[in-house]
Design an enzyme around this catalytic site. Structure first.
Site, PDB file in Angstrom:
ATOM      1  N   HIS A 223     -21.615 -33.981  29.258  1.00 52.12           N
ATOM      2  CA  HIS A 223     -22.627 -34.165  28.212  1.00 52.12           C
ATOM      3  C   HIS A 223     -23.268 -35.535  28.432  1.00 52.12           C
ATOM      4  CE1 HIS A 223     -24.021 -34.964  24.062  1.00 52.12           C
ATOM      5  NE2 HIS A 223     -23.933 -33.658  23.856  1.00 52.12           N
TER       6      HIS A 223
ATOM      7  N   ASP B 255     -13.136 -36.414  27.202  1.00 56.45           N
ATOM      8  CA  ASP B 255     -14.074 -36.112  26.132  1.00 56.45           C
ATOM      9  C   ASP B 255     -13.613 -34.796  25.503  1.00 56.45           C
ATOM     10  OD1 ASP B 255     -16.122 -35.039  24.651  1.00 56.45           O
ATOM     11  OD2 ASP B 255     -17.696 -35.441  26.115  1.00 56.45           O
TER      12      ASP B 255
HETATM   13  N1  PMP Z   1     -19.339 -34.374  24.491  1.00 54.48           N
HETATM   14  C1  PMP Z   1     -19.434 -33.046  24.388  1.00 54.48           C
HETATM   15  C2  PMP Z   1     -18.715 -32.181  25.380  1.00 54.48           C
HETATM   16  C3  PMP Z   1     -20.197 -32.488  23.349  1.00 54.48           C
HETATM   17  O1  PMP Z   1     -20.293 -31.164  23.241  1.00 54.48           O
HETATM   18  C4  PMP Z   1     -20.833 -33.340  22.423  1.00 54.48           C
HETATM   19  C5  PMP Z   1     -21.682 -32.783  21.290  1.00 54.48           C
HETATM   20  N2  PMP Z   1     -22.512 -31.744  21.646  1.00 54.48           N
HETATM   21  C6  PMP Z   1     -20.679 -34.713  22.578  1.00 54.48           C
HETATM   22  C7  PMP Z   1     -19.929 -35.195  23.616  1.00 54.48           C
HETATM   23  C8  PMP Z   1     -21.323 -35.686  21.625  1.00 54.48           C
HETATM   24  O2  PMP Z   1     -20.797 -35.519  20.359  1.00 54.48           O
HETATM   25  P1  PMP Z   1     -21.427 -36.299  19.102  1.00 54.48           P
HETATM   26  O3  PMP Z   1     -22.900 -36.022  19.154  1.00 54.48           O
HETATM   27  O4  PMP Z   1     -20.754 -35.677  17.935  1.00 54.48           O
HETATM   28  O5  PMP Z   1     -21.124 -37.735  19.275  1.00 54.48           O
END
Ligand code: PMP
Length: 407
Positions: free
Chosen positions: A124, A201
């Site tokens: 991500h 993560d």
């Molecule tokens: N890592 C992954 C694998 C995610 O799916 C997400 C949210 N889609 C995030 C990080 C970021 O999460 P947040 O926006 O809640 O900080």
């Protein structure tokens, strides 16, 4: 799965019981954010109505009660992830906040010119950009684990990425696009054999299966409250104590200090060293309430039911010949990314929304992964334990209507 009390569970999520464009809502966008159990909503309301007062600051009764509840929430998270000490559980604003903290503070602690940080193709953006920023600051660079066409990490390539300059590995536990459940224990074992720490993560993993940070042996684990049926704006960073002690603070402000003079400031111990300013203490208590709700059902049971839904949806979606699935690993969560041949994902998403079926369309904050597959985006249906096979059928029917209309 007759033994899973799905009807009772759905009653715990009042938002699910509504019509969208005159159709019952089928909410299949849980990867983006999850809905909230009434128990969590009530707990947060009650605090706002009866108990609100700042933590760690005052001697008044309300503040002491609030501090107690906040630290109790930390212990709930500690127990949930199997962290040895509550001082290893830091409340942040979310996965993004947690990863930025580690990228900044570990950057300060370990990165030097010429050093390398290993990420994977399926990350991500929030597990790419903070590391890129840290690399730019210290003259380090990123090394990327490639993936197979099925969406698995190429573990041989991973082993070969290590050299004397490798300082950090940061990979996702479960891919938010492909659904792949990565072999994170093995990833950690390999990194540790080179003396390199690992951040996992957990944004898409923590809500789907039991997680034990000691068993994983990871150095850091990050996740978001809003993806595990808790409030938005709260998240968690777990860290091994030795790293938390070595890492400088990420932000300065109230509560993170031991003593301040204009000449010099000394810092508090973890977790407070990393929680500058007034934290989202009500969010933390809401998160603990959601965790208690989940442990009341049982994470094993939740995982079992979600695997049943995953198998049902895999079989159903793969029977649509015009559907191309991205992410076909044998180790997969109930997350489905796909396109319908010749139809833009955005058009498909818009039409099925009119049938009450909510999915996500786009790049899912994973542009490098889209580039790997040579596509501009996908539709993503992400299921969780309050979803039903009927809702999967509704997705299937709606997709077939789109094909009838547009193919
Ligand atoms: N890592 C992954 C694998 C995610 O799916 C997400 C949210 N889609 C995030 C990080 C970021 O999460 P947040 O926006 O809640 O900080």
């Amino acid at each position: 799965m007759n033994d899973f009390p799905i009807d009772l569970i759905r009653k715990d999520f009042p938002i699910l019981d509504q019509l969208i464009y005159g159709q019952p809502l089928a909410y299949l966008d849980n990867g983006a954010t999850t809905q909230k159990p009434v128990r969590m909503i009530d707990a947060v309301n009650k605090i706002h109505r009866e108990q609100n007062s700042s933590v760690h600051r005052s001697v008044n009764y309300m503040s002491e009660k609030m501090t107690e509840a906040y630290e109790q929430a930390r212990q709930t998270v500690q127990k949930f992830i199997g962290a040895p000490e509550s001082s290893q559980v830091i409340f942040t604003s979310g996965t993004t906040g947690s990863i930025n903290l580690v990228a900044f503070s570990m950057g300060e602690a370990v990165l030097e010119p010429g050093d390398e940080v290993i990420l994977s193709t399926m990350e991500h953006h929030s597990n790419i950009v903070p590391w890129q920023m840290a690399c730019e600051r210290y003259g380090a660079s990123l090394k990327i684990i490639p993936i197979t066409d099925e969406g698995d990490l190429d573990m041989d390539a991973y082993r070969n990425l290590f050299n004397k300059n490798t300082r950090m590995v940061s990979v996702t536990h479960v891919s938010n696009v492909l659904g792949t459940i990565n072999p994170v224990k093995e990833i950690v074992r390999i990194a540790h054999s080179h003396g390199v720490p690992v951040l996992l993560d957990g944004a898409q993993a923590i809500q789907h299966e039991p997680v034990d940070v000691v068993d994983l042996d990871c150095d850091f684990y990050a996740f978001s409250g809003h993806k595990i049926y808790g409030p938005t704006g709260i998240g968690v960073l777990y860290g091994k104590q030795e790293w938390l002690d070595r890492m400088p603070p990420y932000q300065g402000g109230g509560d993170m200090i031991d003593r301040v003079t204009f000449e010099k400031t000394t810092y508090n111990i973890s977790p407070f060293k990393f929680e500058a300013g007034t934290t989202n203490f009500i969010g933390a208590i809401g998160l603990a309430e959601s965790i208690n709700y989940l442990t009341g059902i049982g994470m094993d049971k939740i995982a079992g039911y979600e695997n049943y839904l995953r198998d049902y949806a895999t079989q159903k979606l793969s029977s649509i010949s015009q559907l191309r699935m991205y992410g076909t690993s044998v180790n997969k969560a109930a997350i489905f990314s796909f396109v319908l041949n010749g139809i833009h994902p955005y058009d498909t998403g818009m039409i099925i929304d009119k049938y009450g079926v909510a999915v996500r369309t786009g790049t899912h904050c994973a542009m490098p992964l889209m580039q790997r597959f040579g596509i501009e985006g996908t539709l993503r249906a992400s299921l969780c334990f309050y979803n039903t096979t009927d809702e999967v059928d509704r997705l299937y029917d709606a997709l077939n209507k789109v094909i009838e209309m547009l193919a």
